[in-house]
Write an enzyme that holds these catalytic residues in place. Structure first.
Site, short mmCIF file in Angstrom:
data_model
loop_
_atom_site.label_atom_id
_atom_site.label_comp_id
_atom_site.label_asym_id
_atom_site.label_seq_id
_atom_site.Cartn_x
_atom_site.Cartn_y
_atom_site.Cartn_z
N GLU A 7 0.88 -1.17 0.00
CA GLU A 7 0.00 0.00 0.00
C GLU A 7 0.91 1.21 0.00
OE1 GLU A 7 -3.45 2.47 2.40
OE2 GLU A 7 -2.42 0.83 3.42
N ASP A 34 -3.16 12.05 -3.25
CA ASP A 34 -3.39 13.40 -3.74
C ASP A 34 -3.45 13.34 -5.27
OD1 ASP A 34 -3.03 16.10 -4.62
OD2 ASP A 34 -2.16 16.59 -2.67
N ASP A 57 -11.57 9.38 -4.01
CA ASP A 57 -12.75 10.24 -4.00
C ASP A 57 -12.71 11.24 -5.14
OD1 ASP A 57 -11.80 13.16 -2.52
OD2 ASP A 57 -10.49 11.43 -2.41
#
Length: 252
Positions: free
Chosen positions: A51, A125, A159
């Site tokens: 990750e 980001d 998102d």
């Protein structure tokens, strides 16, 4: 640096599953586990999953609990953040979880070719103005390809509509096989155990009514990679806790 951060760094210094290597040390001595994670650390041949930009390590620990037959390593430059997941996994006695504090740009110094099976990018980001810092740009695909197995998989959960659209176009432009893609995951009826793991900020975004996007693709070997030539509308908001920082730090 605050006392709380220093205390966390001192605490992690004694954790057997946390690796913190200054660049100077890496240049001088290299990393002894590179190419040997299976036999020297995990003591098994199970697939290794990274990750990148793991933040507090919620996905690293969550996936480790769901899949005891895989090995998970959370990578982030922010050591004080990963302390949360490192502490939880240590106290739980998890033997299939580790943490590595380093810049993502240096990832090939820590893993050998073909040593990694999958990479997760969880809410990085989007770096809307800086392609070379975007964690799904072709620049980073080349880095991932150095350590991924031939059929290595990349997961992106975000998102950001900008990040999802850009990544989808990058995948299309380079003919990477798409295994799954959805732009409204939690209203799709397709959510499974893996995708139901939520970070703290992910829950905040869901509470705000934002949709979560996900794409999973095979990062195959390519002689050349091309950036997508497409105009993408910028996200009209800035996510929680997201400042104008480098993509090499966590996106959480």
């Amino acid at each position: 640096m605050g006392k709380n951060k220093l205390a966390k760094f001192d605490d992690m210094a004694g954790y057997p599953h946390v690796f913190q290597y200054p660049f100077a040390t890496l240049q001088e001595k290299g990393f002894e586990l590179k190419g040997h994670w299976h036999e020297r650390f995990f003591k098994n041949d199970n697939p290794i999953v990274l990750e990148l930009g793991c933040g507090k390590g919620e996905y690293t620990v969550g996936l480790g609990k769901l899949f005891p037959n895989k090995n998970f390593i959370g990578v982030d430059i922010k050591g004080a953040r990963m302390w949360t997941g490192a502490k939880e996994s240590l106290e739980a006695g998890m033997t299939n979880v580790a943490f590595l504090r380093t810049s993502i740009e240096l990832i090939a110094h820590f893993f050998a070719a073909g040593e990694v099976a999958e990479i997760w990018l969880t809410f990085p980001d989007p770096q809307m103005k800086k392609v070379n810092k975007r964690l799904t740009s072709t620049r980073f695909m080349k880095m991932y390809r150095e350590i991924l197995a031939g059929d290595g998989i990349v997961h992106l959960k975000t998102d950001s509509n900008f990040m999802y659209t850009y990544t989808s176009e990058m995948v299309k432009a380079n003919r990477y096989p798409v295994l799954f893609s959805n732009d409204d995951l939690y209203h799709s009826g397709l959510t499974d155990d893996i995708l139901s793991i939520k970070t703290y900020y992910e829950q905040q975004w869901l509470d705000r009514g934002l949709t979560i996007k996900y794409i999973k693709f095979v990062c195959e070997e390519r002689e050349e990679l091309v950036e997508p030539e497409v105009e993408i509308e910028y996200d009209p908001y800035r996510s929680f806790n997201r400042s104008k920082r480098s993509a090499l730090a966590s996106g959480k």
